[in-house]
Design a protein around this motif. Structure first.
Motif, PDB file in Angstrom:
ATOM      1  N   ILE A 174      18.135  38.943 -17.260  1.00 43.33           N
ATOM      2  CA  ILE A 174      18.113  39.390 -18.655  1.00 43.33           C
ATOM      3  C   ILE A 174      17.310  38.369 -19.449  1.00 43.33           C
ATOM      4  N   ASP A 175      16.202  38.802 -20.052  1.00 47.75           N
ATOM      5  CA  ASP A 175      15.425  37.832 -20.828  1.00 47.75           C
ATOM      6  C   ASP A 175      16.101  37.583 -22.177  1.00 47.75           C
ATOM      7  N   GLY A 176      15.608  36.591 -22.885  1.00 40.68           N
ATOM      8  CA  GLY A 176      16.211  36.206 -24.155  1.00 40.68           C
ATOM      9  C   GLY A 176      16.206  37.307 -25.201  1.00 40.68           C
ATOM     10  N   PHE A 177      15.149  38.121 -25.212  1.00 46.39           N
ATOM     11  CA  PHE A 177      15.093  39.222 -26.182  1.00 46.39           C
ATOM     12  C   PHE A 177      16.222  40.224 -25.926  1.00 46.39           C
ATOM     13  N   ASP A 178      16.391  40.610 -24.659  1.00 45.32           N
ATOM     14  CA  ASP A 178      17.455  41.565 -24.329  1.00 45.32           C
ATOM     15  C   ASP A 178      18.838  40.954 -24.537  1.00 45.32           C
ATOM     16  N   PHE A 179      18.963  39.673 -24.257  1.00 46.09           N
ATOM     17  CA  PHE A 179      20.227  38.980 -24.480  1.00 46.09           C
ATOM     18  C   PHE A 179      20.622  39.047 -25.960  1.00 46.09           C
ATOM     19  N   VAL A 180      19.704  38.664 -26.833  1.00 45.89           N
ATOM     20  CA  VAL A 180      19.984  38.682 -28.268  1.00 45.89           C
ATOM     21  C   VAL A 180      20.171  40.119 -28.757  1.00 45.89           C
ATOM     22  N   ARG A 181      19.329  41.035 -28.268  1.00 46.59           N
ATOM     23  CA  ARG A 181      19.443  42.446 -28.668  1.00 46.59           C
ATOM     24  C   ARG A 181      20.834  42.986 -28.326  1.00 46.59           C
ATOM     25  N   THR A 182      21.337  42.664 -27.143  1.00 46.19           N
ATOM     26  CA  THR A 182      22.663  43.112 -26.729  1.00 46.19           C
ATOM     27  C   THR A 182      23.741  42.518 -27.635  1.00 46.19           C
TER      28      THR A 182
ATOM     29  N   THR B  56      11.746  37.903 -32.442  1.00 49.63           N
ATOM     30  CA  THR B  56      12.986  37.201 -32.742  1.00 49.63           C
ATOM     31  C   THR B  56      13.362  37.375 -34.216  1.00 49.63           C
ATOM     32  N   LYS B  57      12.359  37.478 -35.070  1.00 45.32           N
ATOM     33  CA  LYS B  57      12.643  37.739 -36.487  1.00 45.32           C
ATOM     34  C   LYS B  57      13.298  39.110 -36.649  1.00 45.32           C
ATOM     35  N   GLN B  58      12.785  40.112 -35.949  1.00 44.60           N
ATOM     36  CA  GLN B  58      13.360  41.462 -36.008  1.00 44.60           C
ATOM     37  C   GLN B  58      14.790  41.486 -35.462  1.00 44.60           C
TER      38      GLN B  58
ATOM     39  N   ASN C 106      16.882  39.195 -35.928  1.00 42.35           N
ATOM     40  CA  ASN C 106      17.681  38.376 -36.843  1.00 42.35           C
ATOM     41  C   ASN C 106      18.141  37.068 -36.200  1.00 42.35           C
ATOM     42  N   VAL C 107      17.231  36.440 -35.460  1.00 45.03           N
ATOM     43  CA  VAL C 107      17.506  35.127 -34.877  1.00 45.03           C
ATOM     44  C   VAL C 107      17.461  34.104 -36.013  1.00 45.03           C
ATOM     45  N   THR C 108      18.388  33.191 -36.018  1.00 40.57           N
ATOM     46  CA  THR C 108      18.489  32.205 -37.085  1.00 40.57           C
ATOM     47  C   THR C 108      17.292  31.264 -37.094  1.00 40.57           C
ATOM     48  N   ALA C 109      16.886  30.795 -35.914  1.00 41.76           N
ATOM     49  CA  ALA C 109      15.752  29.876 -35.800  1.00 41.76           C
ATOM     50  C   ALA C 109      15.107  30.034 -34.432  1.00 41.76           C
ATOM     51  N   HIS C 110      13.800  29.811 -34.388  1.00 41.10           N
ATOM     52  CA  HIS C 110      13.015  29.928 -33.155  1.00 41.10           C
ATOM     53  C   HIS C 110      12.134  28.685 -33.081  1.00 41.10           C
TER      54      HIS C 110
END
Length: 105
Positions: free
Chosen positions: A28-36, A63-65, A67-71
């Motif tokens: 699971i990549d980071g995008f899918d992890f955060v999306r989940t 990551t902005k879409q 709603n990640v706090t910081a990248h």
């Protein structure tokens, strides 16, 4: 901790102070992890910090879409500086009056 194990713990009710994730991970990549996390509303008020070596504009937009706090880009900081960045994010989220902006890399 793998994304799969982290999701299991979050689904079981674990509430961390902050979630730190890379974008490139096995299974699971980071995008899918955060999306989940976002789609399942697992921890809606917990800051999520993405650390990656990828410095692509499209990744920052994704990551902005989400709603990640910081990248942050890992190779721009020493490990000690990276810890300070994550602590700065936590301070900003917990005490926005005292820490009105996110730490800059």
């Amino acid at each position: 901790l793998s994304a799969e194990v982290a999701l299991q713990k979050l689904r079981a009710g674990f509430v961390p102070d902050v979630i730190v994730s890379d974008l490139i991970m096995p299974y699971i990549d980071g995008f899918d992890f955060v999306r989940t996390i976002r789609e399942e509303s697992l921890v809606p008020n917990i800051p999520i910090v993405v650390l990656s070596n990828q410095d692509e504009f499209a990744d920052f937009e994704k990551t902005k879409q989400l709603n990640v706090t910081a990248h942050y880009i890992k190779i721009r900081s020493t490990p000690t500086e990276t810890v300070a960045l994550v602590e700065g994010v936590m301070n900003h989220v917990r005490h926005p009056d005292k820490y009105p902006s996110l730490p800059l890399q």
